[in-house]
Design an enzyme around this catalytic site. Structure first.
Site, PDB file in Angstrom:
ATOM      1  CB  SER A 109      -0.908   0.002   1.227  1.00 23.11           C
ATOM      2  OG  SER A 109      -0.124   0.304   2.369  1.00 23.11           O
ATOM      3  CE  LYS A 110      -2.000   6.536  -2.906  1.00 21.73           C
ATOM      4  NZ  LYS A 110      -3.437   6.642  -2.723  1.00 21.73           N
ATOM      5  NE  ARG A 111       0.514   0.102   5.822  1.00 16.76           N
ATOM      6  CZ  ARG A 111       1.216  -0.966   6.120  1.00 16.76           C
ATOM      7  NH1 ARG A 111       2.395  -0.845   6.668  1.00 16.76           N
ATOM      8  NH2 ARG A 111       0.723  -2.162   5.880  1.00 16.76           N
ATOM      9  N   GLY A 117       5.504   3.258   0.083  1.00 13.34           N
ATOM     10  CA  GLY A 117       6.139   4.084  -0.958  1.00 13.34           C
ATOM     11  C   GLY A 117       5.292   4.081  -2.218  1.00 13.34           C
TER      12      GLY A 117
END
Ligand code: GLU
Length: 468
Positions: free
Chosen positions: A240-242, A244
């Site tokens: 996921s976005k966390r 990167g």
């Protein structure tokens, strides 16, 4: 084109194209191309509140960038779910007429209370079936699911997966406001588009038994299914976005080459021996959905960059130039109108970069004069002696013909001999003078590519700096 294989990629335009989605698209595309079948693009935009035109365009653009061309789909009308509502209504009416679906008027508050009660008992909520035999003619439309038995999904990647009907409930096909639900649209579309194989993310496996029962109720053959495992972050949770960058667009903007992205994505879960680099043709020849691993694959940025470096090294100057122009502009540097020269410059840099951003950064000195000199090297080279040597070099290069890397090297060698120096001394001095750095592509080539006028300007500027 064979009708035996018709696959689809069905993104919801609620965000940009995630690498997981891109890999699903790629697997579908390769499967279609391998079998000479059709690759269809369908936009699942029934979630009106979260779908946007901008996201849809970004997804199409990302697919084009990856060169995953579709045989059917936008801009041809009829490939967006919001354009297909009549079809869903017609199929709903068919199910009602066949007694396979029924209307339910249970008030939402009652269903919500039942859901909460089930949760409190730590059970999954299942609709009670209260309205099954009430013969209502309006309300939410539900699919009649057999009470006993099970549905087996024969997944090409996971093998048979059994779902007990006890675990399922009479799910809603069309809401009481007349809007069809996501699972119903998918089934109707896959039937209507004559999809033979549904290749999609593992997160849809739990929807599959519901969908299978709907195909059966519609009296249509069930397609084959292949559920591709999720892409994981280094901590093995779903990427996921966390973790990167996760959108294809973000990698494109970082200057990863599209062929590297494709090659990277295909190896996330699929393998052919221990081969790492594949041409498109090889992929089409060798790809088989059955060889896709059932377990999750960890996203490895370093490997993606390594692949991008490998592809950069193998890319010719003309293509590098075409790809690098937007990156040169974005770095605020001037784009040389002479494309052949730009191409030759970029060729000298491709060993030194993993991405187009790095390529442009490594070649910044081609596009602008040095803003300063590496301090340590300046101390060593930009001395009174250095100024004299630069003066001699300038004089020699002013009249050198032709102004080629070879001729420049010859001239510098002669000068080195005259001054009883080592070649490296003059070469480093010249390098520092024209690039401001101590590392660059071969300096004689750099001088030639800059051209006589520019090279001399820089050498003179360094001489002035040295004389100060
Ligand atoms: N629209 C779904 C998604 O974006 C895909 C559904 C499917 O492939 O059946 O996850």
């Amino acid at each position: 084109m064979s009708d035996a294989v018709r696959v689809r990629f069905a993104p919801s335009p609620t965000g940009h194209l995630h690498v997981g989605g891109a890999r699903t698209a790629l697997f579908n595309w390769l499967f279609a191309r391998h079998h000479g079948g059709a690759f269809i693009l369908r936009i699942e935009d029934t979630d009106r509140s979260r779908s946007t035109e901008e996201n849809e365009q970004a997804i199409l653009e990302a697919l084009r960038w990856l060169e995953l061309d579709w045989d059917e789909g936008p801009p041809t009308p009829g490939y967006r779910q919001t354009e297909r509502l009549e079809l869903y209504c017609a199929r709903a009416a068919q199910l009602v007429a066949a007694g396979r679906a029924y209307y339910c008027d249970c008030p939402p508050e009652q269903l919500e209370a039942e859901r909460k009660a089930a949760e409190a008992r730590k059970e999954t909520f299942r609709y009670s079936g209260r309205c099954r035999d009430r013969g209502l003619t309006a309300g939410a439309l539900r699919l009649r699911i057999p009470e006993d038995g099970s549905t087996i999904v024969h997944d090409l990647i996971h093998g048979p997966v059994v779902f007990e009907h006890r675990q399922l409930d009479d799910w809603i096909l069309v809401r009481s406001d007349g809007t069809p639900t996501y699972n119903f649209c998918v089934v109707v579309d896959d039937v209507d588009m004559r999809i033979s194989h549904v290749i999609r993310g593992n997160d849809h496996l739990s929807n599959t038994p519901k969908q299978v029962l709907c195909y059966e109720a519609l009296d249509f053959p069930v397609p084959q299914f292949a559920h591709v495992s999720m892409i994981l972050g280094p901590d093995r949770s779903r990427l996921s976005k966390r973790h990167g960058a996760t959108s294809v667009q973000a990698f494109r903007d970082e200057g990863i080459l599209p062929e590297a992205m494709v090659n990277y994505l295909v190896r996330l879960g699929w393998s052919h021996g221990d081969q790492e680099i594949f041409t498109r043709r090889e992929l089409i020849e060798r790809f088989d959905i059955k060889d896709v691993a059932a377990s999750g694959a960890v996203f490895d940025r370093t490997k993606l960059e390594w692949l991008s470096h490998e592809y950069l090294k193998a890319t010719d100057g003309a293509r590098l130039a075409a790809m690098a122009v937007p990156f040169i502009e974005r770095a605020g540097l001037p784009v040389l109108p002479d494309r052949a020269r730009l191409a030759a410059m970029l060729e000298t840099l491709r060993e030194r970069a993993r991405t187009l951003v790095e390529l442009v950064e490594a070649g910044r000195f081609y596009f602008e004069r040095p803003r300063g000199y590496e301090p340590k090297a300046a101390e060593k080279y930009l001395t009174a002696d250095g100024a004299r040597r630069l003066e001699l070099l300038v004089r020699r290069l002013e009249t050198l013909e032709p102004f080629t890397a070879e001729a420049i090297e010859g001239a510098v060698r002669e000068l080195t001999a005259q001054l009883s120096l080592k070649l490296v001394d003059l070469a480093q001095l010249a390098r520092l003078a024209v690039t401001g750095r101590t590392a660059s592509p071969p300096i004689f080539q750099v001088l030639a590519l800059l051209g006589r006028e520019e090279a001399l300007e820089r050498l003179r500027a360094a001489r002035l700096a040295a004389a100060r």
